[in-house]
Every structure is written in C-alpha cells, then in structure tokens.
Write an enzyme that holds these catalytic residues in place. Structure first.
Site, PDB file in Angstrom:
ATOM      1  CG  HIS A 139      -1.865   1.084   1.243  1.00 26.31           C
ATOM      2  ND1 HIS A 139      -2.204   1.641   2.434  1.00 26.31           N
ATOM      3  CD2 HIS A 139      -2.563   1.898   0.310  1.00 26.31           C
ATOM      4  CE1 HIS A 139      -2.722   2.669   2.262  1.00 26.31           C
ATOM      5  NE2 HIS A 139      -3.293   2.913   1.128  1.00 26.31           N
ATOM      6  CD  GLU A 151      -0.667   1.471   5.955  1.00 26.58           C
ATOM      7  OE1 GLU A 151      -1.200   1.372   7.399  1.00 26.58           O
ATOM      8  OE2 GLU A 151      -1.740   1.317   5.282  1.00 26.58           O
TER       9      GLU A 151
END
Ligand SMILES: CC(=O)CC(=O)SCCNC(=O)CCNC(=O)[C@H](O)C(C)(C)COP(=O)(O)OP(=O)(O)OC[C@H]1O[C@@H](n2cnc3c(N)ncnc32)[C@H](O)[C@@H]1OP(=O)(O)O
Ligand SMILES: NC(=O)C1=CN([C@@H]2O[C@H](COP(=O)(O)OP(=O)(O)OC[C@H]3O[C@@H](n4cnc5c(N)ncnc54)[C@H](OP(=O)(O)O)[C@@H]3O)[C@@H](O)[C@H]2O)C=CC1
Length: 290
Positions: A139, A151
């Site tokens: 992410h 992430e």
C-alpha cells in the site's frame, strides 16, 4: 528476483508506482482497460520527471532511461513477463476480483500478485486469485514519488518468501516500510479517514466553511493540506469506499460516512481527478464549493 513489474490501473496511484519503479531500474508494464488513461498516465509521469530535471533532482539521462523502461497497453497478456504485478485499480472489491480472475491465467506460476488497496481485506481479495500464498497488500501513499511510507499487509495465506520479495522491492524504491495486520483500512487510513470524514461532518453541520476548516487544520494543526483539500486529492470515491469498508468491517456507527460525502460522490464530484469536489478546479485557482 523481481525484474519485471506489471501495474494494473493507470490512475494516479498506478502511474506513481510505475514512475518510482522505473526510476529504481525495474522494467514496468502499465495496463489499463482504457488506452487514453495510459496515454494520460505516461504524460503525467513524463511531466513529473521533467520537473525533477528542472529542480536538479534527476539528470536528463536518468529521465530518458527511466522512461524507456515503462511501456503501456490495454492488452492483459503483456503482463505475462511480470515477476510482480501490483493492482492499483478503482477501490471496488468486485472490480478487483474480476481483474484477478482475468489476470491470473496470464501470469507466470511463481509471479507475485499484490494489491494497492486502501482498505479491503487482503485475505478476502486473495480468495479470488489462484495464488493466495503469493498475494499480499503493498500500500503506497499518494503522491507516490513524494511519500516515504509503504504499508505491507499479509493475508492469512501469504508465504514468507512473498513478503520478503515485497520488502526487498519496496526497499529498492527507497521507501520506508511499516507492517500492518489485515484489518479494515490497515493503519494509515484507519486513522486518517475518520478525521477526513469528521471534517466533512463539520462542513455538513455548518460549523465552518471549506476554507475555514482547511485553514484551521493547516495553521492550527500544521497539516500540509487541509482535510477537505486532502479528500479531493485522494478522490472522494476512494474516501467513501474506505469509510464504507470501515463501517461494514468494524460495525461501529462512528465510521458512518457523512451524507455530504455520499452526495458529492453521487454527483460525480470526485475531487481533483474529476475537476470538482470540495473545491472547483476548473478555473485558474481552486474555488471552495461551500
Ligand atoms: C488514501 C490512501 O490509501 C493513503 C494515502 O495516500 S492518504 C494521503 C497521504 N498523502 C498526504 O497526506 C499528502 C499531504 N500533502 C503533502 O504532503 C504535501 O501537500 C505535498 C507533498 C503533496 C505537496 O507539497 P507542497 O510543499 O505543498 O508542494 P510542492 O512544493 O509543490 O511539492 C513538493 C514536491 O512534491 C512534488 N509533488 C507535489 N505533488 C505531486 C504529485 N501529485 N505527484 C508527484 N510529485 C508531486 C513536487 O514536484 C515537489 O517536488 P520537488 O521538490 O522535486 O520539486
Ligand atoms: N488516491 C489515493 O490517495 C490512494 C489510493 N489508493 C488505492 O489505489 C487504488 C487506485 O486508486 P487511484 O489511483 O487513486 O484511483 P484512480 O481512480 O485514479 O485510478 C483507478 C484506475 O483504475 C482503472 N480501472 C478501473 N477498472 C479497471 C479494470 N477492470 N482494469 C484495469 N483498470 C481499471 C480506472 O479506469 P477508469 O477511470 O476508466 O474506470 C482508473 O484508471 C485504489 O485501490 C485506491 O484505494 C492507495 C493509496 C492512496
């Protein structure tokens, strides 16, 4: 060893990921269903790199080299050489699931498939693929070339080798990793989106105007962008999808999407990408719409 990277979705995130991957020396193939999206995306990447050349952050040779590494097409089979495919299509579970069903048969058996989803369950998305052990969340944050964080999110079946390859890839892009568990909206959006939603309630209830709310948070809390400006930047459709995932996934009324956010999305006022959201971007400078 990842050498070829495929990207699905030539929107703001897909193009940003393509840019940073090519700048790190990876061969990139950008796929979108709409050929005009790819053309516009490649032009944005070119413009971003040209700006970096003017500001001395990149040499002209580095720009040219990175650009030659990025190809684009609307033909899914062009993703077949990819060692890693990152799906960055619209934040809609049914769209993503259909993409996985179409893309998996094209991929090498050992290729890794990752999603840039902002909020959806990695484990549930993995179940629509033929390779849950080689599927995970990678992410990136928006704008990808500027934001340091990525992430990493494992699904229930993600193998350690998959995670290690993703970590190595993201590190090669000079990004900092944070690991989040597979809960709705992970870490950044679990915290950020309720704040944005609350800013929209503040507008909806007439506590302040768009300008008052954004000025308050920029100067009163030192945020680089006001929350409504940031919502327009992310995309109001994406903001609404994330709030719906939080609301459904955590079953707590504190995540109820603000009705004003719903109304803007229903109007097609999706923020910067559609020309209008909490600000109108069609003129020379953005004008608040409330
Ligand atoms: C929704 C999700 O799932 C997760 C998310 O991503 S949530 C969103 C997270 N992102 C944020 O919170 C962004 C908040 N905003 C900011 O940090 C800043 O406003 C910003 C970095 C976007 C712009 O910073 P600024 O100082 O106002 O603008 P500016 O001076 O024009 O730009 C700074 C640099 O960023 C670059 N930049 C700005 N916008 C850019 C974009 N959209 N794409 C690429 N580069 C961009 C500029 O080119 C400039 O680079 P140089 O220094 O090399 O010239
Ligand atoms: N915006 C943000 O700040 C962030 C977004 N994300 C996530 O990244 C993903 C993409 O977001 P973002 O780039 O902002 O969205 P955009 O709307 O900018 O781009 C999405 C792209 O996906 C395309 N698309 C839609 N359906 C398909 C399909 N079936 N096959 C291929 N491409 C398709 C869209 O085409 P068309 O427009 O023609 O439908 C569009 O070009 C989402 O999952 C989002 O949650 C993650 C971090 C930050």
């Amino acid at each position: 060893m990842i050498k070829n990277v495929g990207i699905v979705g030539a929107g703001q995130m897909g193009c940003g990921i393509a840019q940073v991957a090519a700048m790190a020396g990876y061969k990139v193939h950008l796929y979108d269903i709409a050929p005009d999206r790819i053309e516009a995306g490649l032009a944005t990447i070119n413009g971003n790199m040209a700006r970096q050349v003017s500001s001395g952050k990149l040499t002209e040779d580095e720009r040219k080299k990175a650009l030659t590494l990025i190809k684009g097409s609307s033909d899914l089979t062009d993703l077949s050489p990819a060692d890693l495919v990152i799906e960055a299509a619209t934040e809609d579970e049914s769209i993503k699931r259909k993409i996985y069903v179409a893309v998996c048969p094209v991929l090498k058996p050992d290729a890794i498939l990752a999603t840039n989803t902002s909020s959806l369950s990695i484990t549930r998305l993995a179940s629509a693929t033929d390779r849950p052990e080689r599927f995970m969340g990678i992410h990136f944050m928006n704008p990808v070339p500027v934001m340091k964080l990525v992430e990493l999110v494992r699904g229930i079946a993600t193998e350690e080798g998959t995670f290690a390859s993703a970590r190595q890839f993201v590190t090669a892009l000079d990004k900092t990793i944070t690991v989040a568990e597979d809960f709705p909206a992970f870490i950044v959006n679990r915290i950020l989106l309720p704040m944005i939603n609350e800013a929209i309630y503040t507008l909806y209830e007439g506590v302040g105007t768009v300008d008052a709310i954004d000025t308050a948070m920029k100067l009163g809390a030192n945020h680089p962008m006001g929350p409504l400006q940031l919502a327009d930047f992310i995309g109001l459709d994406t903001c609404l999808s994330i709030m719906q995932v939080l609301h459904d996934g955590l079953a707590d009324s504190k995540y109820r999407p603000c009705p004003l956010l719903v109304k803007y999305v229903e109007a097609g006022w999706l923020g910067r990408k559609s020309g209008r959201g909490f600000y109108d971007y069609r003129g020379e400078t953005p004008v608040p719409t409330r």
